[in-house]
Design a protein around this motif. Sequence first.
Motif, short mmCIF file in Angstrom:
data_model
loop_
_atom_site.label_atom_id
_atom_site.label_comp_id
_atom_site.label_asym_id
_atom_site.label_seq_id
_atom_site.Cartn_x
_atom_site.Cartn_y
_atom_site.Cartn_z
N LYS A 391 26.40 39.18 41.88
CA LYS A 391 26.43 38.96 43.39
C LYS A 391 26.61 37.57 43.62
O LYS A 391 27.29 37.17 44.49
CB LYS A 391 24.87 39.39 43.72
N GLU A 392 25.89 36.65 42.75
CA GLU A 392 26.07 35.34 43.06
C GLU A 392 27.69 34.86 42.87
O GLU A 392 28.16 34.10 43.74
CB GLU A 392 25.27 34.49 42.08
N PHE A 393 27.89 35.42 41.75
CA PHE A 393 29.59 34.99 41.56
C PHE A 393 30.37 35.33 42.72
O PHE A 393 31.47 34.67 43.19
CB PHE A 393 30.04 35.75 40.03
N TYR A 394 30.20 36.65 43.11
CA TYR A 394 30.94 37.16 44.01
C TYR A 394 30.90 36.43 45.47
O TYR A 394 31.94 36.03 46.05
CB TYR A 394 30.55 38.58 44.39
N LYS A 395 29.61 35.72 45.81
CA LYS A 395 29.51 35.18 46.89
C LYS A 395 30.24 33.89 46.81
O LYS A 395 30.72 33.17 47.86
CB LYS A 395 27.92 34.66 46.88
N LYS A 396 30.35 33.24 45.82
CA LYS A 396 30.76 32.07 45.46
C LYS A 396 32.15 32.22 45.53
O LYS A 396 32.92 31.14 46.09
CB LYS A 396 30.33 31.33 43.94
N ALA A 397 32.84 33.28 45.13
CA ALA A 397 34.37 33.37 45.14
C ALA A 397 34.82 33.68 46.61
O ALA A 397 35.93 32.81 46.99
CB ALA A 397 34.48 34.76 44.32
N LEU A 398 33.97 34.29 47.49
CA LEU A 398 34.20 34.31 49.08
C LEU A 398 33.97 32.92 49.50
O LEU A 398 34.84 32.48 50.40
CB LEU A 398 33.40 35.21 49.60
N LYS A 399 33.21 32.07 49.44
CA LYS A 399 32.93 30.84 49.56
C LYS A 399 34.18 29.83 49.40
O LYS A 399 34.56 29.13 50.07
CB LYS A 399 31.64 30.14 49.11
N ASP A 400 34.53 30.00 48.11
CA ASP A 400 35.74 29.34 47.56
C ASP A 400 37.23 30.04 48.21
O ASP A 400 38.15 29.50 47.72
CB ASP A 400 36.07 29.29 46.15
N ASN A 401 36.96 30.78 49.37
CA ASN A 401 38.20 31.26 50.06
C ASN A 401 39.03 32.39 49.26
O ASN A 401 40.14 32.32 49.46
CB ASN A 401 39.15 30.05 50.40
N GLN A 402 38.42 32.79 48.10
CA GLN A 402 39.28 33.97 47.43
C GLN A 402 38.81 35.36 47.98
O GLN A 402 37.80 35.36 48.68
CB GLN A 402 38.85 33.73 45.81
N GLU A 403 39.66 36.23 47.17
CA GLU A 403 39.64 37.59 48.02
C GLU A 403 38.24 38.41 47.75
O GLU A 403 38.07 39.17 48.35
CB GLU A 403 40.58 38.46 47.49
N GLY A 404 37.85 38.15 46.53
CA GLY A 404 36.86 38.62 45.84
C GLY A 404 36.54 38.53 44.29
O GLY A 404 36.87 37.48 43.87
N ILE A 405 36.28 39.72 43.66
CA ILE A 405 36.21 39.53 42.26
C ILE A 405 37.02 40.53 41.66
O ILE A 405 37.01 41.70 42.03
CB ILE A 405 34.70 39.09 41.99
N MET A 406 37.30 40.35 40.22
CA MET A 406 37.79 41.30 39.32
C MET A 406 36.66 41.81 38.34
O MET A 406 36.25 40.75 37.75
CB MET A 406 38.89 40.80 38.83
N PHE A 407 36.41 42.97 38.00
CA PHE A 407 35.60 43.61 36.91
C PHE A 407 36.75 43.71 35.68
O PHE A 407 37.68 44.64 36.15
CB PHE A 407 34.84 44.76 37.28
#
Length: 568
Positions: A391-407
């Motif tokens: 969840k934290e990683f996902y939030k950070k990815a969005l804050k960094d203007n990225q689309e989301g995350i990959m699993f």
Amino acid sequence: MRFEKLSNCYEKLSQTTKRLEKVEILAKFFENISTEDSDILYLIQGDIYPAYDERKIGISNQIAIKAISKAVGTDSKKVTALWKKIGDIGEVAKKLTNEKKQTTLASHLLTTKKVIDNLRKLPELIGKGTVEKKIALITELLTSSNPTESLYLIRILIGDLRIGVQESTIKYAILKAFFKNNKEYEEDLQRAIDRSNDLKEVFEFAKRGKIEDLEKIQLQVGKPIKAMLAQKAENIEDAFKHLGTPLAIEYKYDGFRLLIHKKGNIVTLFTRSLENVTKQFPEVINYIKEFVKGESFILDSEAVGYDKETKRYTDFQAISQRIRRKYNIKQISEKLPVEVNVFDVLYYNGKNELETPFKKRAELIRKIVTPHPYKLIYSKMKITSNEKEVKEFYKKALKDNQEGIMFKNLEAPYKPGRRVGNMLKLKPEENELDLVITGGEWGTGKRSGWISSFILSCKEGDKFLEIGKVGTGIKEKSKEGVGFNELNAKLKPLIIKEDKNGIKIKPKIVVTVHYQDIQRSPNYESGWALRFPRITTLREDRGTHDIANLEEIEKEFINQRAKNYKYG
Ligand code: ATP
């Protein structure tokens, strides 16, 4: 082989929509193709080289009309008028050839070799007199054609073969023709296709009838293979359930895919649609030479734009113009810099890594890449079994203007060109689809002379099916998003037909479309309609094979219903 045999095969293929029947027809036909004639495998796909090759036939309707008119000895105005009436330029050629054949008897026999020889000369022509030379090459073929041959010749020329044959149809036909339809060999055959990305090459090896021979087909640096694609995860729990734990999570970067090939001192770059963009990214070539160790390799990566001053990452739209840029490359590379995020390695120093588990491939990347932020780095990755951490990683990815995350499943191989279940993506819920523009309408008033509304299509096999019409989301100026001028400049040369019902456009321009919801609809041939669609991005990095198909649309519809049920 006589071209007549191939055109009869095209005809049979276009007369059935059933895949099994198509496989049957093709398998029988394949048994009669000698190795010398194996270029026919390209013609079956409506091409003259493998799909990734940049030498395309690229004939406009106007040239086709002139060639038809010369071949049948009819005024080109008459041919154009007939085209407007019938709506299919191939059928026009067929009709006129048929009429001519009743008055002339002499005709040479056309071979597939002659067809491919002449067609391959077309992209080589440059400079003065090119148009006349092209017309002469096509006319030569048409004058030796019977009506059916002329229909398919024209369809190949204008890039609209319409026989409903996909790569998988050819795969099953090869399996049937040369391996007694033994399903145990299917995976070996698929892997050979993945490594080769050239069905002619696979056909030649398969023809020998020994499955072990396919192992001789190897990855080649400089020859692009298709990229692996992701499926959607509903949420973190869903990703854990499908992939098992621990798994790897990475940023899903909002840039464009860059497949990097290097051999010795030569670096070649390809987009996701396998377009060669080496010339457009000179700074990336230097990064690769300087920051990645190795004599030869194939890497998969995402190039992401950032603002030079603030170092904030930008979205894809901001850097999309770099992909097709032909001039002032240096200036634009300084103005719109990219950072390359390496996330996979498919080949390294002579070894094919496609079957290597992802965990090992990720380790290899970290050994060979020396990260230089804002130039070239490896993707941000975490190996975890912890939902909170994700969840934290996902939030950070969005804050960094990225689309989301990959699993990513740690044990999984790399499967080129497939939407695989061992790589899942999670993005904020957005209703968006990549679609292709296949038509439009002329604007009125302030927008007269402009195509102001656009017909969007999805695909089913090699057919394009309409799914909606859009006039909003496009801006007056390109800077604010997708611009009218830009879109019109790209679409106008692709107009195939115009009449009182509107404009038909050759499917080429791919756009991302946001919408409110999907509904079933009898008004569009896809059976679906998008409510309130808006074009948000012009996808210069994508081709028609990247757009949504009916199955994906149905899935979106089912998800939407599930969501409405949950929240409604
Ligand atoms: P979307 O429209 O959501 O980007 P898509 O259908 O274009 O989806 P997917 O298969 O869902 O593509 O996702 C794969 C794409 O994601 C790749 O083409 C690549 O460009 C991009 N990508 C960004 N970051 C990563 C990453 N860390 N690992 C793999 N692919 C990534």
